[in-house]
Write a protein that holds these residues in place. Structure first.
Motif, PDB file in Angstrom:
ATOM      1  N   ARG A 271       1.700  -1.576   3.942  1.00  0.00           N
ATOM      2  CA  ARG A 271       1.289  -2.822   3.288  1.00  0.00           C
ATOM      3  C   ARG A 271       0.845  -2.600   1.848  1.00  0.00           C
ATOM      4  NH1 ARG A 271      -3.218  -1.062   5.079  1.00  0.00           N
ATOM      5  NH2 ARG A 271      -5.258  -1.893   4.546  1.00  0.00           N
TER       6      ARG A 271
ATOM      7  N   THR B  67       2.542  -6.563   1.156  1.00  0.00           N
ATOM      8  CA  THR B  67       2.233  -7.279   2.394  1.00  0.00           C
ATOM      9  C   THR B  67       3.483  -7.875   3.018  1.00  0.00           C
ATOM     10  OG1 THR B  67       0.060  -7.806   1.496  1.00  0.00           O
ATOM     11  CG2 THR B  67       0.789  -9.102   3.368  1.00  0.00           C
TER      12      THR B  67
ATOM     13  N   VAL C 295       4.570  -7.624   6.895  1.00  0.00           N
ATOM     14  CA  VAL C 295       4.718  -8.819   7.730  1.00  0.00           C
ATOM     15  C   VAL C 295       6.122  -8.894   8.324  1.00  0.00           C
ATOM     16  CG1 VAL C 295       4.788 -11.350   7.651  1.00  0.00           C
ATOM     17  CG2 VAL C 295       2.896 -10.129   6.590  1.00  0.00           C
TER      18      VAL C 295
ATOM     19  N   THR D 168       6.383  -6.383  11.162  1.00  0.00           N
ATOM     20  CA  THR D 168       5.641  -6.875  12.323  1.00  0.00           C
ATOM     21  C   THR D 168       6.376  -8.037  12.986  1.00  0.00           C
ATOM     22  OG1 THR D 168       3.575  -6.185  11.285  1.00  0.00           O
ATOM     23  CG2 THR D 168       3.404  -7.755  13.098  1.00  0.00           C
TER      24      THR D 168
END
Length: 138
Positions: free
Chosen positions: A91, A96, A100, A103
């Motif tokens: 990250r 980020t 994301v 994930t």
């Protein structure tokens, strides 16, 4: 690098699961049937299949198929932990957004896998396999 190796091994194990018609033998979550550990049969991973008149629907017995599927699920738990760690560590250097997306891809793959167990839907089974292949190729 360890996460990549784990994902590649998990995809190979998923292929072994599909090739041996073991994808739908486990109907319980989180691992498998009640006594899967007591009936664990490592011979399920023998790369040389037993000879048979036909190989349609596989040649392994139920315990061997449960062994393959349970191992795939345990591998999925390990890979989940590794990918979540990877998402956490990337990250900052990658941003980020990368974290994301990683994930989200993991959540989608887990959702497709769990839905296979709950709904026993062959379309979702193919989606789980296809998405794994797409992740590997990217």
């Amino acid at each position: 690098m360890g996460g990549l190796v784990a994902v590649v091994l998990q995809i190979a194990l998923g292929g072994w699961t599909s090739a041996n018609y073991a994808a739908v033998v486990c109907t319980k979550l989180p691992v498998c049937e009640a006594d899967w550990a007591g009936n664990y049969d490592a011979s399920a991973f023998n790369p040389i299949s037993p000879t048979n008149e036909t190989y349609q629907y596989g040649v392994l017995n139920f315990d061997q198929r449960v062994t393959i599927h349970a191992t795939h699920r345990i591998g999925a738990m390990i890979v989940t932990a590794l990918v979540l760690l990877l998402a956490w560590f990337v990250r900052k250097p990658l941003g980020t957004r990368a974290s994301v997306l990683l994930t989200a891809a993991l959540v989608l793959q887990i959702t497709l896998g769990v839905t296979n167990v709950v709904a026993t839907c062959h379309f979702l089974l193919r989606s789980h396999t296809t998405f794994a292949a797409c992740c590997y190729c990217s």
